[in-house]
Design a protein around this motif. Structure first.
Motif, PDB file in Angstrom:
ATOM      1  N   TYR A   1      -9.964  19.114 -35.128  1.00 34.56           N
ATOM      2  CA  TYR A   1     -10.641  17.917 -34.637  1.00 34.56           C
ATOM      3  C   TYR A   1     -10.162  17.438 -33.283  1.00 34.56           C
ATOM      4  N   SER A   2     -10.046  18.319 -32.351  1.00 37.23           N
ATOM      5  CA  SER A   2      -9.744  17.941 -30.977  1.00 37.23           C
ATOM      6  C   SER A   2     -10.719  18.650 -30.048  1.00 37.23           C
ATOM      7  N   ASN A   3     -10.941  18.047 -28.910  1.00 34.90           N
ATOM      8  CA  ASN A   3     -11.804  18.626 -27.898  1.00 34.90           C
ATOM      9  C   ASN A   3     -10.928  19.415 -26.933  1.00 34.90           C
ATOM     10  N   TYR A   4     -10.700  20.685 -27.242  1.00 30.26           N
ATOM     11  CA  TYR A   4      -9.741  21.484 -26.482  1.00 30.26           C
ATOM     12  C   TYR A   4     -10.360  21.998 -25.190  1.00 30.26           C
ATOM     13  N   THR A   5     -10.645  21.100 -24.268  1.00 28.79           N
ATOM     14  CA  THR A   5     -11.168  21.480 -22.970  1.00 28.79           C
ATOM     15  C   THR A   5     -10.510  20.629 -21.907  1.00 28.79           C
ATOM     16  N   PRO A   6     -10.331  21.175 -20.696  1.00 28.44           N
ATOM     17  CA  PRO A   6      -9.716  20.391 -19.626  1.00 28.44           C
ATOM     18  C   PRO A   6     -10.623  19.231 -19.215  1.00 28.44           C
ATOM     19  N   GLY A   7     -10.067  18.050 -19.159  1.00 29.02           N
ATOM     20  CA  GLY A   7     -10.838  16.884 -18.759  1.00 29.02           C
ATOM     21  C   GLY A   7     -10.212  15.607 -19.271  1.00 29.02           C
ATOM     22  N   ASN A   8     -10.815  14.491 -18.912  1.00 28.94           N
ATOM     23  CA  ASN A   8     -10.213  13.207 -19.239  1.00 28.94           C
ATOM     24  C   ASN A   8     -10.471  12.753 -20.666  1.00 28.94           C
TER      25      ASN A   8
ATOM     26  N   ASN B   1       3.727  19.160 -14.009  1.00 28.45           N
ATOM     27  CA  ASN B   1       2.893  18.332 -13.128  1.00 28.45           C
ATOM     28  C   ASN B   1       1.970  19.179 -12.259  1.00 28.45           C
ATOM     29  N   LYS B   2       1.359  20.201 -12.852  1.00 26.81           N
ATOM     30  CA  LYS B   2       0.525  21.122 -12.086  1.00 26.81           C
ATOM     31  C   LYS B   2      -0.967  20.873 -12.243  1.00 26.81           C
ATOM     32  N   VAL B   3      -1.341  19.905 -13.047  1.00 27.76           N
ATOM     33  CA  VAL B   3      -2.750  19.739 -13.379  1.00 27.76           C
ATOM     34  C   VAL B   3      -3.589  19.500 -12.126  1.00 27.76           C
ATOM     35  N   GLU B   4      -3.127  18.615 -11.254  1.00 26.56           N
ATOM     36  CA  GLU B   4      -3.885  18.321 -10.031  1.00 26.56           C
ATOM     37  C   GLU B   4      -3.944  19.520  -9.096  1.00 26.56           C
ATOM     38  N   GLN B   5      -2.926  20.407  -9.161  1.00 22.71           N
ATOM     39  CA  GLN B   5      -2.939  21.610  -8.321  1.00 22.71           C
ATOM     40  C   GLN B   5      -3.943  22.640  -8.822  1.00 22.71           C
ATOM     41  N   ILE B   6      -4.124  22.702 -10.121  1.00 22.04           N
ATOM     42  CA  ILE B   6      -5.052  23.672 -10.703  1.00 22.04           C
ATOM     43  C   ILE B   6      -6.493  23.232 -10.487  1.00 22.04           C
ATOM     44  N   TRP B   7      -6.748  21.945 -10.704  1.00 24.53           N
ATOM     45  CA  TRP B   7      -8.108  21.423 -10.567  1.00 24.53           C
ATOM     46  C   TRP B   7      -8.176  20.517  -9.331  1.00 24.53           C
TER      47      TRP B   7
ATOM     48  N   PRO C   1     -12.651  17.873  -4.402  1.00 23.67           N
ATOM     49  CA  PRO C   1     -13.497  17.164  -5.368  1.00 23.67           C
ATOM     50  C   PRO C   1     -14.157  18.053  -6.432  1.00 23.67           C
ATOM     51  N   ASN C   2     -14.089  19.375  -6.267  1.00 25.13           N
ATOM     52  CA  ASN C   2     -14.885  20.248  -7.147  1.00 25.13           C
ATOM     53  C   ASN C   2     -14.186  20.636  -8.440  1.00 25.13           C
ATOM     54  N   GLY C   3     -12.882  20.333  -8.543  1.00 24.95           N
ATOM     55  CA  GLY C   3     -12.164  20.795  -9.717  1.00 24.95           C
ATOM     56  C   GLY C   3     -12.010  22.302  -9.676  1.00 24.95           C
ATOM     57  N   ASN C   4     -12.242  22.955 -10.784  1.00 25.33           N
ATOM     58  CA  ASN C   4     -12.115  24.411 -10.858  1.00 25.33           C
ATOM     59  C   ASN C   4     -13.213  24.930 -11.778  1.00 25.33           C
ATOM     60  N   PRO C   5     -14.435  25.087 -11.266  1.00 22.33           N
ATOM     61  CA  PRO C   5     -15.553  25.502 -12.134  1.00 22.33           C
ATOM     62  C   PRO C   5     -15.248  26.824 -12.843  1.00 22.33           C
TER      63      PRO C   5
ATOM     64  N   VAL D   1     -20.111  28.353 -16.499  1.00 22.73           N
ATOM     65  CA  VAL D   1     -19.876  28.070 -17.912  1.00 22.73           C
ATOM     66  C   VAL D   1     -19.684  26.576 -18.115  1.00 22.73           C
ATOM     67  N   ARG D   2     -18.905  25.960 -17.231  1.00 23.86           N
ATOM     68  CA  ARG D   2     -18.706  24.517 -17.285  1.00 23.86           C
ATOM     69  C   ARG D   2     -17.970  24.061 -16.035  1.00 23.86           C
ATOM     70  N   ASP D   3     -18.146  22.812 -15.691  1.00 26.29           N
ATOM     71  CA  ASP D   3     -17.321  22.166 -14.683  1.00 26.29           C
ATOM     72  C   ASP D   3     -16.068  21.620 -15.347  1.00 26.29           C
ATOM     73  N   GLU D   4     -14.980  21.609 -14.606  1.00 28.22           N
ATOM     74  CA  GLU D   4     -13.721  21.087 -15.125  1.00 28.22           C
ATOM     75  C   GLU D   4     -13.105  20.149 -14.088  1.00 28.22           C
ATOM     76  N   PHE D   5     -12.891  18.904 -14.485  1.00 26.48           N
ATOM     77  CA  PHE D   5     -12.299  17.889 -13.610  1.00 26.48           C
ATOM     78  C   PHE D   5     -13.074  17.756 -12.294  1.00 26.48           C
ATOM     79  N   ARG D   6     -14.368  17.904 -12.341  1.00 25.70           N
ATOM     80  CA  ARG D   6     -15.176  17.728 -11.135  1.00 25.70           C
ATOM     81  C   ARG D   6     -15.227  16.243 -10.767  1.00 25.70           C
ATOM     82  N   ASN D   7     -14.985  15.945  -9.488  1.00 25.95           N
ATOM     83  CA  ASN D   7     -14.987  14.566  -8.986  1.00 25.95           C
ATOM     84  C   ASN D   7     -14.074  13.669  -9.817  1.00 25.95           C
TER      85      ASN D   7
END
Length: 594
Positions: free
Chosen positions: A82-89, A534-540, A543-547, A556-562
């Protein structure tokens, strides 16, 4: 069985006399147990402890799913846990079950500790005291694992060591500082290490050894050092790096008997030995060599739950990693091209040119073009662990029927070719263009969710890499840490590191990170690594994140876009379940979620 629930979903009924051990899973119905007349013999204390293992196992259920929160795994797991295992807020707002599971484990451990300590106080037989002290040590260890996971995800959390007396006491709890909790669980592990044996017989596989306790003690110190480094508390960080290195060095000693599986030999490129660690057929050899701690899975005889949970005792690898043609799986997790690009060339020990995603229906030479992601030749000559971990277009594997029978039909994977019969496998969930080979067992006799493969929680290469990280933070790379990295690389058929290229702290850290990505792929480490580093901001990057793209160059999906700063903050610290705050207003929400 009627279940009584208090705050934090703490199950304050008597501990289940269940087990993570395969020969002890079937125990008495816990509703028949009472404190009076039960904790009277060492064997009863051990049986109660095994119920704590059941809760700890559930707390780490599908631990590989956490990699779905990183850039290296695509996950569409949407059921238990029961978790949403995807990168995002939103990831941090869907983890209430993990909170509940953590406190279930803590409650069971506390129940055992209270009663076993009473037994210790009145016991006079030395042999019985040895058993009871071991039970105490293992309960402390499992409770420490739960609190460690809670402070990692939520920071300050409610802390208690006894059995709560109903809702009134539960609702009186406030959040304790994670500093105080860290200090307490480290002290508990110091005590536990004195009474838990260095090794256990085969019948006790899955129970903690002294190496497991010291290894996790070092891991907690390493994580704390990272958190303090990120906060600018250099002195405290360095002290904990030093202490972590000492713990890892301890269990690297010959007395603990840990070595790489098959001596770290790579095996043939077409069937690397690394893959044998995850196919369910070589558990005894894995335990005898590099496994330091694991949760056991039962196999076909175990079809009953532990009376408290909603999951069973077999492994779930085919369910999530398999296809319709390999065990009636659902392809709920898949490797990404980002992961595949990290597998280095055996000739140079360096990275190959990045793969180019191409759609073969619109690009005529897509399947033959140099470095094309749909050209099988693009994957030749890479780290042997790629072959053992990932399947790409043109890769083959034996068919597995729904009942677990491995047939003689050899099926070929071809993205978007979902033939229900040979020669192609039916893999309609392969959204990235890749499948996992890792965990797809090729032994018959185990249906989809009744597999025997145990869940490795800590292996020797993980310890070596954490040790290298701690030493690197203290003094930079040394001859010893270079050698340890080279031993891990050797199992992938790679040449040693070029000392000249990896001479500084930053460069050597990159080598450590590289090996953690490859060696521990799909084992649930990457999500926690990128947060503590503390690498999350470096990976995504914005403004585009890391599609996320497929091998066919599909989005497949956008990740941390904008994304904004608060989106990343919510990835580093999770939302306290709303229901807990409603039930107990003394618990305050984490700031990014206000």
């Amino acid at each position: 069985m009627k279940r009584k629930r208090y705050a934090f979903a703490l199950l304050l009924v008597v501990v289940v006399a269940g087990s993570c051990r395969k020969d002890l899973l079937k125990q008495n119905d816990p509703s028949k147990l009472t404190e009076e007349g039960y904790f009277t013999k060492p064997g009863e204390a051990t049986a109660a402890l095994l119920g704590v293992y059941v809760a700890a196992r559930e707390m780490h259920y599908k631990t590989y799913a956490w990699d779905g929160g990183s850039e290296m795994m695509y996950s569409r797991i949407n059921g238990r846990p029961y978790s949403n295992y995807t990168p995002g807020n939103n990831f941090g707002s869907s983890a209430s079950r993990h909170w509940n599971d953590g406190y279930r484990c803590i409650n069971r451990a506390n129940y055992v500790l209270v009663n076993v300590r009473a037994m210790i106080a009145r016991e006079t037989v030395p042999a019985n005291l040895t058993i009871l002290r071991r039970v105490e040590g293992e309960a402390l260890f499992l409770r420490a694992l739960a609190y460690f996971r809670l402070i990692d995800l939520w920071g300050d959390v409610p802390f208690y060591e006894g059995v709560l007396n109903g809702n009134d006491e539960a609702y009186s709890l406030t959040r304790s500082s994670k500093t105080a909790i860290k200090d307490k669980i480290l002290a508990d592990l110091d005590l536990a290490a004195q009474h838990v044996p260095v090794s256990v017989p085969k019948a006790d596989q899955g129970r903690a050894t002294r190496a497991a306790i010291i290894g996790y003690r070092g891991k907690i110190k390493l994580y704390w050092a990272c958190w303090q480094k990120n906060a600018g508390n250099t002195t405290d960080a360095q002290a904990h790096y030093q202490a972590a290195a000492a713990d890892f060095a301890e269990i690297m000693k010959p007395a603990y008997g840990r070595t790489l599986y098959k001596g770290g030999d790579p095996g043939p490129a077409t069937a690397p030995f690394y893959g044998e660690l995850f196919n369910g057929a070589n558990e005894d050899a894995a335990y005898a060599s590099e496994v330091i701690f694991a949760f056991t899975n039962g196999g076909p005889l175990f079809g009953a739950s532990d009376y408290q949970s909603d999951q069973f005792y077999g492994d779930t690898y085919l369910y999530d990693f398999g296809t319709r043609s390999t065990g009636a799986g659902g392809v709920n997790v898949a490797p990404t091209m980002r992961l595949v690009n990290r597998y280095q060339l055996v000739t140079t020990g360096d990275f190959a040119p990045p793969l180019v995603p191409l759609n073969p229906t619109t690009v005529a030479d897509a399947r033959t073009r140099l470095n094309s992601a749909v050209n099988p030749a693009s994957y030749a000559g890479r780290d042997f662990r790629l072959k053992a971990t990932v399947m790409w277009d043109g890769e083959s594997i034996n068919e597995i029927l729904a009942d677990g029978t491995v047939t003689s039909n050899v099926l070929t994977f071809l993205y978007k070719t979902n033939a229900p019969t040979p020669p192609y496998m039916f893999a309609d969930g392969a959204f990235t263009g890749y499948l996992y080979r890792k965990y797809i067992r090729q032994i018959s006799g185990y249906a989809r969710e009744n597999g025997p493969q145990d869940s490795w929680m800590m292996r020797l290469p993980d310890v070596w890499l954490m040790y290298c990280e701690a030493i690197n933070e203290l003094s930079g790379p040394t001859a010893e840490t270079y050698d340890l990295i080279d031993k891990i690389r050797r199992r992938g058929g790679l040449p040693p590191l070029d000392r000249g290229l990896f001479a500084g702290k930053a460069a050597f850290f990159n080598a450590i990170e590289q090996e953690r990505i490859i060696e521990l792929a799909a084992e649930g480490s990457r999500f926690f690594d990128i947060r503590r580093w503390n690498k999350v901001e470096q990976i995504w990057t914005q403004p585009n994140g890391n599609p996320l793209l497929s091998t066919w160059n599909e989005l497949v999906r956008d990740e941390f876009r904008n994304a904004i700063e608060r989106d990343f903050q919510r990835f580093y610290i999770f939302q306290i379940p709303t229901a807990e705050i409603v039930n107990n207003p003394k618990i305050k929400q984490n700031e990014p979620w206000l």
